[in-house]
Design a protein around this motif. Structure first.
Motif, mmCIF file in Angstrom:
data_model
loop_
_atom_site.group_PDB
_atom_site.id
_atom_site.type_symbol
_atom_site.label_atom_id
_atom_site.label_comp_id
_atom_site.label_asym_id
_atom_site.label_seq_id
_atom_site.Cartn_x
_atom_site.Cartn_y
_atom_site.Cartn_z
ATOM 1 N N THR A 78 0.465 -1.381 0.480
ATOM 2 C CA THR A 78 0.055 0.149 -0.178
ATOM 3 C C THR A 78 0.892 1.128 -0.391
ATOM 4 O O THR A 78 1.812 1.635 0.830
ATOM 5 N N LEU A 79 0.432 2.117 -1.171
ATOM 6 C CA LEU A 79 0.958 2.975 -1.000
ATOM 7 C C LEU A 79 0.181 5.036 -0.275
ATOM 8 O O LEU A 79 -1.237 4.442 -0.929
ATOM 9 N N VAL A 80 -0.094 4.930 0.477
ATOM 10 C CA VAL A 80 -0.539 5.659 1.414
ATOM 11 C C VAL A 80 -0.027 6.900 0.814
ATOM 12 O O VAL A 80 1.140 7.497 1.574
ATOM 13 N N LEU A 81 -0.786 7.956 1.056
ATOM 14 C CA LEU A 81 -0.611 9.627 0.667
ATOM 15 C C LEU A 81 -1.923 10.500 2.004
ATOM 16 O O LEU A 81 -2.717 10.180 2.001
ATOM 17 N N ASN A 82 -1.149 11.444 2.089
ATOM 18 C CA ASN A 82 -1.415 11.712 2.408
ATOM 19 C C ASN A 82 -1.628 13.493 2.386
ATOM 20 O O ASN A 82 -0.492 14.044 2.316
ATOM 21 N N PRO A 83 -2.155 14.334 1.682
ATOM 22 C CA PRO A 83 -2.368 15.184 0.988
ATOM 23 C C PRO A 83 -2.839 16.367 1.392
ATOM 24 O O PRO A 83 -2.557 17.840 1.610
ATOM 25 N N GLY B 32 4.065 -1.641 -8.712
ATOM 26 C CA GLY B 32 2.689 -2.145 -8.522
ATOM 27 C C GLY B 32 2.450 -2.533 -6.570
ATOM 28 O O GLY B 32 2.166 -3.041 -6.380
ATOM 29 N N LEU B 33 2.500 -1.116 -6.779
ATOM 30 C CA LEU B 33 1.400 -0.228 -4.986
ATOM 31 C C LEU B 33 0.265 -0.006 -6.026
ATOM 32 O O LEU B 33 0.140 0.354 -6.919
ATOM 33 N N ALA B 34 -0.862 -0.313 -4.332
ATOM 34 C CA ALA B 34 -1.785 0.413 -5.006
ATOM 35 C C ALA B 34 -1.851 1.370 -3.067
ATOM 36 O O ALA B 34 -1.895 1.124 -2.273
ATOM 37 N N ALA B 35 -2.922 3.016 -3.889
ATOM 38 C CA ALA B 35 -2.745 3.816 -3.059
ATOM 39 C C ALA B 35 -3.975 4.277 -2.725
ATOM 40 O O ALA B 35 -4.992 3.152 -2.658
ATOM 41 N N ALA B 36 -4.080 4.638 -1.082
ATOM 42 C CA ALA B 36 -4.785 4.977 -0.155
ATOM 43 C C ALA B 36 -4.700 6.016 0.357
ATOM 44 O O ALA B 36 -3.550 6.319 0.530
ATOM 45 N N VAL B 37 -5.717 7.023 0.488
ATOM 46 C CA VAL B 37 -5.411 8.813 0.793
ATOM 47 C C VAL B 37 -6.387 8.685 2.077
ATOM 48 O O VAL B 37 -7.355 8.284 2.355
ATOM 49 N N THR B 38 -5.368 8.745 3.070
ATOM 50 C CA THR B 38 -5.430 9.042 4.568
ATOM 51 C C THR B 38 -5.168 10.838 4.317
ATOM 52 O O THR B 38 -5.291 11.536 3.416
#
Length: 343
Positions: free
Chosen positions: A187-192, A218-224
């Protein structure tokens, strides 16, 4: 930093409460101080008083005997109620990590005999032990926050050499995160989001960087983000070509968020609280700096890549810079170093 105080070091405390900061990241930067106190005084009853919504950051912390939840902010009745709660703990010593006048008033109102903190914000008369931070030309010298807090433990005799932040993802946290369906370890966590608008990077650039990293690694993004940052999270998800999970829209709380971060491959964020959570979990992190000087917030984490805008504005950071920094952390064939406690 100067460690001058107007009274000799106190005798060893028996029941000590640490008043924690009110910001997400600062709470985590206070955990090395908790550990130093525990290591130095193993028989001590050690409590932490923290904002109620930040209690999950300290759940499972093996250095603490007790966590006291306090309502955020407030005046008058709220402060009096908090003072009564601390008074009921029978503490003989309070260590104040925040510089605020309010924290000193709270400790004094609670009737705690020894109150240790920095002489800042005009609160010197409310402290029994006043530490004096160093100045040059009337300005405070930048000191990493972790070190700034640790000096308070050192005043009590703790060695305080270990600067690692600590957090624990409990079994309950992991169960809460399991329902999100995120791929283990990918998981690639994004915190914008960020409390201050000038510390936010363009959501379109977040999306472009995430798409590039998803394709390359090959990552899947999740936005927090915080509940109030739903718009920023939604904007990133909407702009991405690849699939992404909106953790804010899913109502993911801080407890489950700890488990998500502990299992993530990488975090991409500005200089905000999730940066410190990633470091405490041992998760690689790319941190974007615009107007903030990195010297104040050094965390000593060797799996962090900092991208600093030369212009001092977040708009000066390019997608290519961020993708290259992230790839530099993802590509080395080395195992993630374990988190300090329980993750």
């Amino acid at each position: 930093m100067s460690l001058l105080a107007d009274s000799p070091p106190p005798p060893p405390p028996k029941r000590l409460v640490v008043l924690m900061p009110t910001w997400f990241g600062d709470v985590l930067m206070g955990t090395p101080t908790l550990h130093a106190l525990r290591e130095h005084l193993p028989g001590l009853h050690l409590a932490a008083a923290v904002r109620a919504d930040l209690v999950p950051l300290l759940d499972g912390n093996g250095d603490l005997d007790e966590v006291i939840a306090l309502e955020a902010g407030g005046k008058g009745p709220h402060v009096i109620e908090a003072g009564h709660r601390l008074h009921a703990g029978g503490f003989d010593t309070a260590v104040l990590l925040p510089n605020s006048l309010r924290s000193a008033m709270l400790a004094r109102l609670a009737g705690i005999p020894r109150r240790i903190g920095y002489e800042r914000d005009g609160r010197g008369l409310l402290l029994t032990d006043r530490l004096i931070p160093r100045r040059e030309k009337r300005k405070f010298v930048p000191v990493p926050t972790v070190e700034y807090y640790l000096q308070l433990a050192r005043y009590l005799g703790a060695a305080g050499a270990d600067t690692r932040m600590r957090v624990t993802a409990t079994d309950a946290d992991r169960r809460a995160a399991a329902g999100l369906g995120l791929p283990p370890g990918r998981t690639l966590v994004l915190n914008p989001g960020a409390a201050k608008p000038e510390k936010r990077w363009d959501p379109m650039r977040f999306a472009a960087a995430a798409d590039a990293l998803a394709e390359r690694h090959g990552l899947a993004a999740a936005v927090t983000g915080a509940p109030g940052e739903a718009a920023e999270a939604a904007a990133v998800v909407a702009a991405m070509r690849s699939d992404a999970t909106d953790l804010v829209a899913a109502g993911t709380g801080l407890a489950a968020g700890k488990a998500v971060m502990a299992d993530a491959a990488l975090l991409l964020t500005g200089d905000t609280g999730p940066r410190h959570l990633a470091a405490a979990c041992g998760t690689p992190v790319v941190t974007l700096f615009g107007p903030t000087a990195p010297g104040w917030t050094t965390i000593g984490f060797d799996r962090e890549a900092q991208v600093v805008a030369r212009s001092g504005e977040m708009s000066g950071i390019t997608v290519d810079e961020v993708v290259d920094a992230a790839s530099g952390l993802l590509e080395p064939a080395r195992e993630r170093e374990p988190a300090a406690v329980g993750v």
